[in-house]
Design a protein around this motif. Structure first.
Motif, PDB file in Angstrom:
ATOM      1  N   TRP A 289      69.583 -20.876  38.669  1.00 55.99           N
ATOM      2  CA  TRP A 289      70.834 -22.467  38.181  1.00 55.99           C
ATOM      3  C   TRP A 289      71.790 -22.074  38.074  1.00 55.99           C
ATOM      4  O   TRP A 289      73.256 -22.829  38.543  1.00 55.99           O
ATOM      5  CB  TRP A 289      70.346 -22.308  36.498  1.00 55.99           C
ATOM      6  N   GLU A 290      72.120 -20.490  39.224  1.00 56.59           N
ATOM      7  CA  GLU A 290      73.769 -20.603  39.529  1.00 56.59           C
ATOM      8  C   GLU A 290      73.986 -21.499  40.538  1.00 56.59           C
ATOM      9  O   GLU A 290      73.478 -21.067  42.045  1.00 56.59           O
ATOM     10  CB  GLU A 290      73.837 -19.297  39.226  1.00 56.59           C
ATOM     11  N   ASP A 291      74.863 -21.727  40.740  1.00 55.14           N
ATOM     12  CA  ASP A 291      75.153 -22.032  41.743  1.00 55.14           C
ATOM     13  C   ASP A 291      76.094 -21.970  43.258  1.00 55.14           C
ATOM     14  O   ASP A 291      75.309 -22.297  44.284  1.00 55.14           O
ATOM     15  CB  ASP A 291      76.947 -23.516  41.498  1.00 55.14           C
ATOM     16  N   ARG A 292      76.189 -20.345  43.077  1.00 56.89           N
ATOM     17  CA  ARG A 292      76.959 -20.287  44.179  1.00 56.89           C
ATOM     18  C   ARG A 292      75.820 -18.504  44.496  1.00 56.89           C
ATOM     19  O   ARG A 292      75.957 -18.249  44.994  1.00 56.89           O
ATOM     20  CB  ARG A 292      78.087 -19.394  43.810  1.00 56.89           C
ATOM     21  N   THR A 293      74.596 -19.281  43.364  1.00 58.52           N
ATOM     22  CA  THR A 293      73.789 -17.941  44.711  1.00 58.52           C
ATOM     23  C   THR A 293      72.176 -18.862  45.359  1.00 58.52           C
ATOM     24  O   THR A 293      72.001 -18.727  45.056  1.00 58.52           O
ATOM     25  CB  THR A 293      72.793 -17.192  42.687  1.00 58.52           C
ATOM     26  N   PRO A 294      72.953 -18.090  46.439  1.00 58.12           N
ATOM     27  CA  PRO A 294      71.710 -18.834  47.351  1.00 58.12           C
ATOM     28  C   PRO A 294      69.789 -18.112  47.268  1.00 58.12           C
ATOM     29  O   PRO A 294      69.743 -17.346  46.553  1.00 58.12           O
ATOM     30  CB  PRO A 294      72.476 -18.277  48.754  1.00 58.12           C
ATOM     31  N   PHE A 295      69.377 -19.757  47.110  1.00 56.09           N
ATOM     32  CA  PHE A 295      67.725 -18.280  47.897  1.00 56.09           C
ATOM     33  C   PHE A 295      67.861 -17.228  48.311  1.00 56.09           C
ATOM     34  O   PHE A 295      67.122 -16.266  47.817  1.00 56.09           O
ATOM     35  CB  PHE A 295      66.962 -19.397  47.943  1.00 56.09           C
ATOM     36  N   GLU A 296      68.872 -16.760  48.859  1.00 55.92           N
ATOM     37  CA  GLU A 296      68.002 -15.768  50.154  1.00 55.92           C
ATOM     38  C   GLU A 296      68.414 -14.678  49.230  1.00 55.92           C
ATOM     39  O   GLU A 296      68.406 -13.607  49.631  1.00 55.92           O
ATOM     40  CB  GLU A 296      69.094 -15.830  51.356  1.00 55.92           C
ATOM     41  N   ALA A 297      69.773 -14.437  48.616  1.00 54.04           N
ATOM     42  CA  ALA A 297      69.804 -13.438  47.506  1.00 54.04           C
ATOM     43  C   ALA A 297      68.805 -13.069  46.557  1.00 54.04           C
ATOM     44  O   ALA A 297      68.689 -11.513  46.422  1.00 54.04           O
ATOM     45  CB  ALA A 297      71.405 -13.884  46.652  1.00 54.04           C
ATOM     46  N   ILE A 298      68.041 -13.851  46.440  1.00 53.77           N
ATOM     47  CA  ILE A 298      66.759 -14.065  45.246  1.00 53.77           C
ATOM     48  C   ILE A 298      66.038 -13.229  46.230  1.00 53.77           C
ATOM     49  O   ILE A 298      65.449 -12.905  45.350  1.00 53.77           O
ATOM     50  CB  ILE A 298      66.529 -15.581  44.835  1.00 53.77           C
ATOM     51  N   HIS A 299      65.874 -13.490  47.229  1.00 53.63           N
ATOM     52  CA  HIS A 299      64.856 -13.189  48.037  1.00 53.63           C
ATOM     53  C   HIS A 299      65.011 -11.539  48.282  1.00 53.63           C
ATOM     54  O   HIS A 299      64.311 -10.612  48.242  1.00 53.63           O
ATOM     55  CB  HIS A 299      64.534 -14.174  49.442  1.00 53.63           C
ATOM     56  N   HIS A 300      66.516 -11.173  48.415  1.00 53.39           N
ATOM     57  CA  HIS A 300      66.556  -9.654  49.131  1.00 53.39           C
ATOM     58  C   HIS A 300      66.957  -8.894  47.379  1.00 53.39           C
ATOM     59  O   HIS A 300      65.861  -8.173  47.568  1.00 53.39           O
ATOM     60  CB  HIS A 300      68.071  -9.885  49.417  1.00 53.39           C
ATOM     61  N   GLN A 301      66.535  -9.529  46.363  1.00 46.42           N
ATOM     62  CA  GLN A 301      66.984  -8.872  45.268  1.00 46.42           C
ATOM     63  C   GLN A 301      65.204  -8.700  44.554  1.00 46.42           C
ATOM     64  O   GLN A 301      65.009  -7.943  44.329  1.00 46.42           O
ATOM     65  CB  GLN A 301      67.961  -9.372  44.241  1.00 46.42           C
ATOM     66  N   PHE A 302      64.334  -9.530  44.698  1.00 51.03           N
ATOM     67  CA  PHE A 302      63.125  -9.805  43.611  1.00 51.03           C
ATOM     68  C   PHE A 302      61.903  -9.679  45.056  1.00 51.03           C
ATOM     69  O   PHE A 302      61.003  -9.896  44.413  1.00 51.03           O
ATOM     70  CB  PHE A 302      62.905 -10.343  43.104  1.00 51.03           C
ATOM     71  N   GLY A 303      62.728 -10.014  46.549  1.00 54.14           N
ATOM     72  CA  GLY A 303      61.225 -10.716  47.364  1.00 54.14           C
ATOM     73  C   GLY A 303      60.910 -12.096  47.578  1.00 54.14           C
ATOM     74  O   GLY A 303      59.760 -12.007  48.122  1.00 54.14           O
ATOM     75  N   LEU A 304      61.389 -13.003  46.363  1.00 50.80           N
ATOM     76  CA  LEU A 304      60.377 -13.807  46.742  1.00 50.80           C
ATOM     77  C   LEU A 304      60.951 -14.972  47.389  1.00 50.80           C
ATOM     78  O   LEU A 304      62.324 -15.787  48.156  1.00 50.80           O
ATOM     79  CB  LEU A 304      61.051 -14.249  44.990  1.00 50.80           C
ATOM     80  N   SER A 305      60.237 -16.023  48.054  1.00 54.07           N
ATOM     81  CA  SER A 305      60.614 -16.642  48.706  1.00 54.07           C
ATOM     82  C   SER A 305      61.201 -18.722  48.506  1.00 54.07           C
ATOM     83  O   SER A 305      61.438 -18.005  47.288  1.00 54.07           O
ATOM     84  CB  SER A 305      59.545 -17.411  49.904  1.00 54.07           C
ATOM     85  N   GLU A 306      61.549 -19.161  49.172  1.00 52.26           N
ATOM     86  CA  GLU A 306      62.942 -19.889  48.146  1.00 52.26           C
ATOM     87  C   GLU A 306      61.649 -20.609  47.294  1.00 52.26           C
ATOM     88  O   GLU A 306      61.389 -21.181  46.587  1.00 52.26           O
ATOM     89  CB  GLU A 306      63.589 -21.434  49.341  1.00 52.26           C
ATOM     90  N   ASP A 307      59.894 -21.257  48.344  1.00 55.24           N
ATOM     91  CA  ASP A 307      59.091 -22.107  47.602  1.00 55.24           C
ATOM     92  C   ASP A 307      57.842 -20.760  46.230  1.00 55.24           C
ATOM     93  O   ASP A 307      57.511 -21.778  45.265  1.00 55.24           O
ATOM     94  CB  ASP A 307      57.893 -21.400  48.562  1.00 55.24           C
ATOM     95  N   GLN A 308      58.779 -20.331  46.552  1.00 51.96           N
ATOM     96  CA  GLN A 308      57.997 -18.989  45.263  1.00 51.96           C
ATOM     97  C   GLN A 308      59.523 -19.054  44.144  1.00 51.96           C
ATOM     98  O   GLN A 308      59.010 -19.581  42.560  1.00 51.96           O
ATOM     99  CB  GLN A 308      58.511 -17.385  45.408  1.00 51.96           C
ATOM    100  N   VAL A 309      60.224 -19.195  44.160  1.00 52.24           N
ATOM    101  CA  VAL A 309      61.105 -19.536  43.434  1.00 52.24           C
ATOM    102  C   VAL A 309      61.151 -20.649  42.621  1.00 52.24           C
ATOM    103  O   VAL A 309      61.099 -21.279  41.597  1.00 52.24           O
ATOM    104  CB  VAL A 309      62.635 -18.931  43.958  1.00 52.24           C
ATOM    105  N   VAL A 310      60.403 -21.184  43.782  1.00 53.66           N
ATOM    106  CA  VAL A 310      60.739 -22.865  42.975  1.00 53.66           C
ATOM    107  C   VAL A 310      59.061 -22.991  41.864  1.00 53.66           C
ATOM    108  O   VAL A 310      59.072 -23.693  41.401  1.00 53.66           O
ATOM    109  CB  VAL A 310      60.350 -24.523  44.068  1.00 53.66           C
TER     110      VAL A 310
END
Length: 75
Positions: free
Chosen positions: A20-41
């Motif tokens: 939900w955070e505007d400034r957090t890119p999907f790449e940061a989520i991937h780095h921290q949790f190992g999830l791709s953009e599709d998996q986050v979606v």
């Protein structure tokens, strides 16, 4: 699909908050949790109400700050 069952409730809540955070890119989520953009979606779709899901998708689509490649250097 199996990755969602491996993520506990606390991690799921953190991923949703980051998504939900505007400034957090999907790449940061991937780095921290190992999830791709599709998996986050997929995770967002499974954990949000339909109206919240639609609002999030509209908000994220094309938002430059959610994609590291599109971000300005100073962000």
């Amino acid at each position: 699909m199996g990755f969602i069952t491996m993520i506990d409730e606390e991690e799921t809540d953190r991923i949703i908050a980051m998504a939900w955070e505007d400034r957090t890119p999907f790449e940061a989520i991937h780095h921290q949790f190992g999830l791709s953009e599709d998996q986050v979606v997929e995770l967002m779709r499974k954990n949000l109400k339909n109206s919240s899901w639609r609002r999030w998708r509209e908000r994220v689509n094309g938002r430059r700050t959610k994609f590291a490649k599109l971000r300005e250097e100073e962000v």
